[in-house]
Design a protein around this motif. Structure first.
Motif, PDB file in Angstrom:
ATOM      1  N   LEU A  87       0.964  -0.891  -0.224  1.00  0.00           N
ATOM      2  CA  LEU A  87       0.118   0.155  -0.053  1.00  0.00           C
ATOM      3  C   LEU A  87       1.064   1.184  -0.094  1.00  0.00           C
ATOM      4  CD1 LEU A  87      -3.158  -0.919   2.626  1.00  0.00           C
ATOM      5  CD2 LEU A  87      -2.882  -0.908   0.136  1.00  0.00           C
ATOM      6  N   LYS A  88       1.867   0.698   1.168  1.00  0.00           N
ATOM      7  CA  LYS A  88       2.661   2.494   0.647  1.00  0.00           C
ATOM      8  C   LYS A  88       3.578   2.493  -0.772  1.00  0.00           C
ATOM      9  CE  LYS A  88       6.383   4.459   3.757  1.00  0.00           C
ATOM     10  NZ  LYS A  88       7.107   4.028   5.009  1.00  0.00           N
ATOM     11  N   GLU A  89       3.951   1.269  -1.321  1.00  0.00           N
ATOM     12  CA  GLU A  89       4.672   1.486  -2.801  1.00  0.00           C
ATOM     13  C   GLU A  89       3.340   2.422  -3.937  1.00  0.00           C
ATOM     14  OE1 GLU A  89       5.730  -2.310  -3.431  1.00  0.00           O
ATOM     15  OE2 GLU A  89       7.251  -2.143  -2.032  1.00  0.00           O
ATOM     16  N   LYS A  90       1.497   2.067  -3.178  1.00  0.00           N
ATOM     17  CA  LYS A  90       1.356   2.639  -4.250  1.00  0.00           C
ATOM     18  C   LYS A  90       0.695   3.783  -3.762  1.00  0.00           C
ATOM     19  CE  LYS A  90      -1.069  -1.844  -5.251  1.00  0.00           C
ATOM     20  NZ  LYS A  90      -1.800  -1.898  -6.664  1.00  0.00           N
ATOM     21  N   GLY A  91       1.238   4.274  -3.499  1.00  0.00           N
ATOM     22  CA  GLY A  91       1.132   5.794  -2.669  1.00  0.00           C
ATOM     23  C   GLY A  91       0.382   5.784  -1.642  1.00  0.00           C
ATOM     24  N   TYR A  92      -0.468   5.699  -0.794  1.00  0.00           N
ATOM     25  CA  TYR A  92      -1.406   5.423   0.395  1.00  0.00           C
ATOM     26  C   TYR A  92      -0.428   5.710   1.380  1.00  0.00           C
ATOM     27  CZ  TYR A  92      -5.168   3.976  -2.460  1.00  0.00           C
ATOM     28  OH  TYR A  92      -5.820   3.605  -4.345  1.00  0.00           O
ATOM     29  N   THR A  93      -0.790   6.718   2.765  1.00  0.00           N
ATOM     30  CA  THR A  93       0.297   6.770   4.497  1.00  0.00           C
ATOM     31  C   THR A  93      -0.367   5.484   5.235  1.00  0.00           C
ATOM     32  OG1 THR A  93      -0.154   8.859   3.378  1.00  0.00           O
ATOM     33  CG2 THR A  93       0.363   8.451   5.641  1.00  0.00           C
ATOM     34  N   VAL A  94       0.842   5.142   5.391  1.00  0.00           N
ATOM     35  CA  VAL A  94       0.884   3.755   6.406  1.00  0.00           C
ATOM     36  C   VAL A  94       1.159   4.631   7.739  1.00  0.00           C
ATOM     37  CG1 VAL A  94       1.413   2.350   7.102  1.00  0.00           C
ATOM     38  CG2 VAL A  94       1.329   2.340   5.400  1.00  0.00           C
ATOM     39  N   LYS A  95       0.015   5.324   8.863  1.00  0.00           N
ATOM     40  CA  LYS A  95       0.026   6.083  10.052  1.00  0.00           C
ATOM     41  C   LYS A  95       0.478   4.321  10.956  1.00  0.00           C
ATOM     42  CE  LYS A  95      -3.279  10.007   9.230  1.00  0.00           C
ATOM     43  NZ  LYS A  95      -4.644   9.690   9.400  1.00  0.00           N
ATOM     44  N   LYS A  96      -0.061   4.164  11.391  1.00  0.00           N
ATOM     45  CA  LYS A  96       0.150   2.947  11.927  1.00  0.00           C
ATOM     46  C   LYS A  96       0.646   1.155  11.622  1.00  0.00           C
ATOM     47  CE  LYS A  96       0.864   3.395  16.275  1.00  0.00           C
ATOM     48  NZ  LYS A  96       0.139   4.285  18.066  1.00  0.00           N
ATOM     49  N   LEU A  97       1.746   0.544  11.914  1.00  0.00           N
ATOM     50  CA  LEU A  97       1.444  -0.929  11.959  1.00  0.00           C
ATOM     51  C   LEU A  97       2.350  -1.513  13.269  1.00  0.00           C
ATOM     52  CD1 LEU A  97       1.549  -3.536   9.916  1.00  0.00           C
ATOM     53  CD2 LEU A  97       4.053  -3.401   9.672  1.00  0.00           C
ATOM     54  N   LEU A  98       1.252  -1.957  13.327  1.00  0.00           N
ATOM     55  CA  LEU A  98       0.957  -3.166  14.952  1.00  0.00           C
ATOM     56  C   LEU A  98       0.981  -4.903  14.125  1.00  0.00           C
ATOM     57  CD1 LEU A  98      -1.051  -1.600  17.300  1.00  0.00           C
ATOM     58  CD2 LEU A  98       1.215  -1.363  17.101  1.00  0.00           C
ATOM     59  N   PRO A  99       2.173  -5.386  13.693  1.00  0.00           N
ATOM     60  CA  PRO A  99       2.081  -6.536  13.377  1.00  0.00           C
ATOM     61  C   PRO A  99       1.711  -7.571  13.548  1.00  0.00           C
ATOM     62  CG  PRO A  99       3.929  -6.088  12.592  1.00  0.00           C
ATOM     63  CD  PRO A  99       3.738  -5.014  13.705  1.00  0.00           C
ATOM     64  N   GLY A 100       0.583  -8.317  13.466  1.00  0.00           N
ATOM     65  CA  GLY A 100      -0.632  -9.116  13.748  1.00  0.00           C
ATOM     66  C   GLY A 100      -1.344  -8.929  14.532  1.00  0.00           C
ATOM     67  N   MET A 101      -2.053  -7.098  14.267  1.00  0.00           N
ATOM     68  CA  MET A 101      -2.737  -6.992  15.081  1.00  0.00           C
ATOM     69  C   MET A 101      -4.026  -5.508  14.583  1.00  0.00           C
ATOM     70  SD  MET A 101      -0.682  -6.016  18.876  1.00  0.00           S
ATOM     71  CE  MET A 101      -2.120  -5.456  19.912  1.00  0.00           C
ATOM     72  N   MET A 102      -3.085  -5.224  13.867  1.00  0.00           N
ATOM     73  CA  MET A 102      -3.777  -3.698  13.123  1.00  0.00           C
ATOM     74  C   MET A 102      -2.831  -3.094  12.312  1.00  0.00           C
ATOM     75  SD  MET A 102      -5.646  -0.525  14.962  1.00  0.00           S
ATOM     76  CE  MET A 102      -4.308   0.345  15.540  1.00  0.00           C
TER      77      MET A 102
END
Length: 88
Positions: free
Chosen positions: A26-41
């Motif tokens: 999604l980041k490569e497609k230009g969307y802004t990743v605000k927070k990543l909690l792997p396995g959670m959200m």
């Protein structure tokens, strides 16, 4: 709070999203990743909407009232997660 909730389900295969893989795509497609909690959200911004993605395939697009637009955003997320073919 207003918003659209999308859920993925398959009779043939257990749905489990790889949020790290989806976030990278999604980041490569230009969307802004605000927070990543792997396995959670995964929390991101898509076309001006705050979007929460969960490993179960549940997606919440806050403040969105157009279900068709929600489906369009979900298809992008599911494609990045590699499960689009499973949930269609």
């Amino acid at each position: 709070m207003r918003g659209v909730v999308i859920g993925a389900y398959s009779w043939e295969k257990r749905i489990k999203l790889d949020l790290t893989k989806a976030a990278q795509c999604l980041k490569e497609k230009g969307y802004t990743v605000k927070k990543l909690l792997p396995g959670m959200m995964l929390l991101l911004e898509m076309e001006g909407y705050e979007t929460s993605v969960y490993p179960s395939g549940k997606i919440i697009v806050k403040l969105l009232e157009d279900a068709k637009k929600g489906e369009e955003l979900a298809r992008i997320i599911y494609d990045c997660a590699g499960i689009l073919g499973v949930v269609l």
